[in-house]
Design an enzyme around this catalytic site. Structure first.
Site, PDB file in Angstrom:
ATOM      1  N   CYS A 286      -7.410   4.458  -1.651  1.00  0.00           N
ATOM      2  CA  CYS A 286      -7.171   3.005  -1.612  1.00  0.00           C
ATOM      3  C   CYS A 286      -8.280   2.183  -2.252  1.00  0.00           C
ATOM      4  CB  CYS A 286      -6.968   2.559  -0.170  1.00  0.00           C
ATOM      5  SG  CYS A 286      -5.582   3.376   0.653  1.00  0.00           S
TER       6      CYS A 286
ATOM      7  N   ASP B 104       0.820  -1.207   0.000  1.00  0.00           N
ATOM      8  CA  ASP B 104       0.000   0.000   0.000  1.00  0.00           C
ATOM      9  C   ASP B 104       0.859   1.265   0.000  1.00  0.00           C
ATOM     10  OD1 ASP B 104      -1.997   1.976   0.548  1.00  0.00           O
ATOM     11  OD2 ASP B 104      -3.210   0.468   1.548  1.00  0.00           O
TER      12      ASP B 104
END
Length: 516
Positions: free
Chosen positions: A53, A13
């Site tokens: 995200c 991430d």
């Protein structure tokens, strides 16, 4: 080569595309991913499709541009009609497993309002995945593991990421040199890798398809020892930015809005006492150093996984893909995070290691051609010998992985961002536009980058002479023709890629005609 291969799809991430030591970064240490790239292919100009995200992972897993999947914010439901990588892998006989999270907000239609999956943007998992380990934002399984080891965490994840109390911080180090309360062997990154390696160690007859999602180097920018001191802030380059925040804000109203939004202590970097926009030089360098330390930690655990595959003989029968959902500004243009139009928020790593002999000629090569996140799904499907869904916007990278660039390969990338604030209406009020105007789309090639806003002025950057995107040319009279040309190209792109699921079908007297 076995007839049924394995697939390992790793996503870290918020990883910047330049943060690989294989790309010559002066501070980052990524020996394991570098080695994987030397045995595979590194894509140097790979871009995420959108941010933040949830939307970016939706594009990655569905192969769809944001304009087609429309799950534009963390919490925007994903229409259940869309297929995805996991569902398509099931058609190939795999039981796709997830270790980590997909930040999928599931379609509420047909669900009871009391269904707990509707109570958070990260409560859902992309349909089709089996979940041996789901680690949503509260990281419940990891927190439970820490508590079982004796840590006092009455507030769960919030306590887990608090800086270690009583740490004797050197004077030449910033706040983010203070480590976590837990050691490196107990971090959430180690926990995820440990659980996946345990799962891999169980003998199984069927091949695996595993999606492994690391939370790091996503903030908070706090690292366990020794990663907290891996990089000396004195050695870290200072981010490129305007002379002042006010000067930076003058580039565009949306940039001004974003700087105000993240310029609140704790909004970007939880438990930090600093406003990251106006923090002093040492603290900014230290934050960047902590980020590089977290990158090194992820690399270490990727290395453990690859070592296990080699030790068990699975490496030579496994397609390995390593990438990120989106990137990180790291203080460039005074911005932190990823919700802005600059390249640093969208340029991400991509390494593909194809074990088949057809890829031998290209091993260790660097692909300079543009690639996009939506290409990952069709690449894996072609590799598995499966057809690519008509709706999919991406193209397989398999020819590039094997050293051949198609004659008609793209000469630019496109990415998008929906920045509406559905509940609070903060963006709408600050910018004086309605929710449906809170978006922009970008076309970026070697020469120029054009940013088109639905309700705000456009931007144009000369990427050859101004790669840091410091000067907007859109308002200059002599650039009007260039702005028009790129706006037309963007319109062409949207017309070509508007949802086309059924567009090549026709109902005839002989029944359904479908053109491949």
């Amino acid at each position: 080569m076995k007839s049924r291969p394995n697939v390992l799809f790793i996503c870290a991430d918020q990883w910047r595309g330049d943060c690989l030591s294989a790309r010559g970064h002066p501070n980052v240490r990524t020996p394991n991913i570098d080695a994987l790239a030397a045995d595979g292919v590194l894509f140097a100009n790979h871009f995420s499709q959108c941010t933040p995200c949830g939307p970016s992972r939706t594009s990655l897993l569905t192969g769809l541009y944001l304009m087609n999947h429309r799950s534009g914010r963390n919490g925007t439901p994903l229409d259940a009609r869309h297929t995805n990588m996991a569902l398509e892998a099931r058609k190939a006989g795999y039981d796709p497993v997830l270790f980590g999270y997909t930040d999928t907000s599931l379609d509420p239609r047909g669900r009871d309002p009391n269904d707990p999956v509707l109570t958070g943007y990260d409560r859902g998992v992309m349909p089709g995945f089996t979940t041996p380990l789901h680690l949503p934002d509260d990281m419940g399984p990891w927190v439970a593991d820490l508590i079982a080891k004796g840590y006092d965490l009455p507030h769960g994840r919030d306590d887990a990421f608090r800086p270690r109390a009583g740490f004797d911080k050197p004077a030449d180090r910033g706040f983010r040199s203070i480590p976590t309360i837990f050691g490196a062997e107990e971090s959430e990154t180690a926990f995820l890798a440990d659980r996946f390696l345990e799962w891999l160690s169980v003998p199984r007859e069927e091949p695996f398809f595993a999606h492994v999602v690391f939370y790091r180097p996503h903030p908070p920018l706090i690292a366990p020892e020794p990663y907290n001191r891996l990089v000396d802030p004195a050695d870290v380059a200072f981010p490129v930015r305007a002379g002042s925040v006010e000067e930076e804000k003058r580039q565009h109203p949306f940039l001004a809005y974003e700087l105000d939004r993240i310029g609140e202590p704790g909004r970007y970097d939880e438990h930090s006492p600093f406003d990251p926009v106006s923090a002093d030089d040492l603290e900014i360098r230290q934050m960047r150093a902590a980020y590089y330390g977290l990158v090194a930690e992820v690399d270490h655990h990727v290395g453990r996984i690859i070592e296990h595959l080699k030790a068990t003989g699975a490496y030579d029968n496994t397609l390995i893909v390593v990438t990120s959902d989106h990137a990180e500004m790291l203080g460039q243009h005074h911005v932190w995070g990823k919700e802005i139009y600059f390249d640093q928020a969208f340029h991400v790593p991509l390494v593909v290691r194809d074990p088949r002999p057809e890829a031998d000629e290209a091993r260790g090569s660097v692909v300079e051609a543009f690639s996009e996140a939506i290409d990952v799904m069709p690449t894996m499907l072609e590799w598995l010998g499966r057809s690519i869904p008509r709706a999919c916007d991406g193209r397989s990278l398999l020819s590039l992985v094997r050293g051949v660039e198609p004659a008609d390969w793209r000469q630019e990338v496109y990415f998008e961002h929906d920045f509406r604030a559905v509940v609070t209406q903060r963006a709408e009020r600050a910018l004086g536009i309605e929710s449906d105007a809170c978006s922009y789309a970008v076309i970026r090639d070697r020469q120029f980058k054009y940013v088109h806003f639905a309700g705000l002025p456009p931007l144009l950057f000369d990427m050859e002479n101004d790669p840091d995107e410091t000067t907007d040319l859109a308002g200059q009279a002599n650039m009007a023709a260039t702005v028009l040309a790129y706006a037309r190209r963007m319109l062409d792109w949207r017309l070509r890629h508007a949802d086309r699921t059924l567009t090549n079908m026709a109902l005839t007297k002989d029944g359904v005609f479908s053109r491949p």
